[in-house]
Design an enzyme around this catalytic site. Structure first.
Site, short mmCIF file in Angstrom:
data_model
loop_
_atom_site.label_atom_id
_atom_site.label_comp_id
_atom_site.label_asym_id
_atom_site.label_seq_id
_atom_site.Cartn_x
_atom_site.Cartn_y
_atom_site.Cartn_z
N GLU A 1 -3.06 10.48 2.91
CA GLU A 1 -4.26 10.72 3.70
C GLU A 1 -4.23 12.17 4.18
O GLU A 1 -3.17 12.68 4.58
CB GLU A 1 -4.34 9.78 4.91
CG GLU A 1 -4.48 8.32 4.54
CD GLU A 1 -4.71 7.43 5.75
OE1 GLU A 1 -4.64 7.94 6.89
OE2 GLU A 1 -4.93 6.22 5.56
N ASP B 1 0.21 5.35 0.53
CA ASP B 1 -0.88 6.19 1.06
C ASP B 1 -0.61 7.68 1.01
O ASP B 1 0.45 8.15 1.44
CB ASP B 1 -1.11 5.88 2.55
CG ASP B 1 -1.78 4.55 2.79
OD1 ASP B 1 -2.34 3.99 1.85
OD2 ASP B 1 -1.73 4.08 3.94
N GLU C 1 0.85 -1.20 0.00
CA GLU C 1 0.00 0.00 0.00
C GLU C 1 0.88 1.24 0.00
O GLU C 1 1.93 1.27 0.65
CB GLU C 1 -0.91 -0.02 1.24
CG GLU C 1 -1.96 1.06 1.27
CD GLU C 1 -2.96 0.84 2.41
OE1 GLU C 1 -3.38 1.85 2.99
OE2 GLU C 1 -3.29 -0.32 2.72
#
Length: 291
Positions: free
Chosen positions: A101, A99, A97
């Site tokens: 955010e 990311d 993953e």
């Protein structure tokens, strides 16, 4: 310092030129019961959060390396408790993953940009930043360059983080699991803003985050095979002479890009797992000790 700021501004102008995809053709809603809507004839997509639910979408394609761009305008005003995400992920307990955010805040206080890299199900590689602009008044371009040697995070074309392939030193790197793009807007007021002390103000709902300019210059994984755009490998061999536009395949930071990234990190980074000795009493992760 001023020269670096001017370079960032110039990169921001260039980042807005990226060719946009079509959200009808390239993505699909995954949750939210109608709270996510494609707008402007497929050129944009709005995600909505209310007290009942948030919303999210994913790319129809899976990718194994590429350059992924998304222009996002975040929830304006009092966004406390909200989290807007833009990330790549595979599936399963040993997933990879990458990311972005965006943690909301009360009116007048800055967003926190949270980045992380998971390899084989293991994360804990957080770096957090304040942004040098208001991300709610206009669209800004957030990019992931993912190739066999680097994962580069960029904001308006300016690199903010470079996670390198140190497999030879025993550090796992995401290179074998195809990943989809995901994006979402959801309620995380138990932790997102000031450690959960500030909750979402539902009188301001619905909250809306807007997306446009989705571009995936990437190798698509389909039927067990990697299908790369025409010219990708030629560009990897020949650099700009081989096409340039596809140079993400072997992209790394130039000296100037590295200095620009370090300037951003010195000025705007607010958390770095590599310097959190209390969190890792047995010693910081191996990649933190490598240049």
């Amino acid at each position: 310092m001023r020269s670096f700021a001017l370079a960032i501004a110039a990169m921001a102008c260039l980042a807005t030129i990226a060719q946009a995809g079509n959200f009808y053709q390239d993505t699909e809603m995954t949750w939210g019961d109608g709270r996510g809507k494609v707008v402007d004839g497929g050129r944009g997509l709005d995600l909505t959060l209310d007290r009942t639910s948030g919303s999210g979408f994913q790319s129809k394609s899976e990718y194994l390396f590429g350059k992924i761009d998304m222009q996002i305008k975040l929830v304006p005003g009092n966004s406390a408790g909200t989290v807007t995400t833009f990330y790549l992920s595979s599936q399963g307990n040993t997933h990879d993953e990458i990311d972005f955010e965006f943690l909301g805040n009360v009116t007048g206080e800055p967003y926190t940009l949270h980045t992380n890299v998971f390899t084989q199900g293991q994360g804990q590689r957080e770096q957090q930043f304040r942004l040098w602009f208001d991300p709610t008044t206009a669209y800004h371009t957030y990019s992931i360059v993912w190739n066999p040697q680097h994962v580069i995070f960029a904001v308006d074309g300016s690199p903010i983080r470079d996670f390198k392939n140190h497999e030879a030193r025993g550090v796992a790197f995401p290179k074998s699991q195809p990943m989809r793009l995901y994006a979402s807007l959801w309620n995380a007021d138990d932790w997102a803003t000031q450690g959960g002390r500030v909750k979402a103000d539902w009188s301001k709902a619905p909250f809306v985050a807007s997306f446009r300019g989705f571009s995936a210059d990437a190798c698509v994984w389909s039927n067990g095979k990697q299908q790369c755009p025409v010219g990708t490998m030629e560009a990897a061999v020949g650099g700009r002479r081989g096409g340039g536009r596809r140079s993400w395949w072997n992209q790394q930071l130039s000296d100037m890009s590295y200095r620009r990234m370090r300037w951003v990190q010195r000025k705007f980074m607010i958390y770095n797992y590599c310097t959190d000795a209390k969190r890792f009493p047995q010693g910081i992760p191996a990649e933190c000790r490598l240049r």
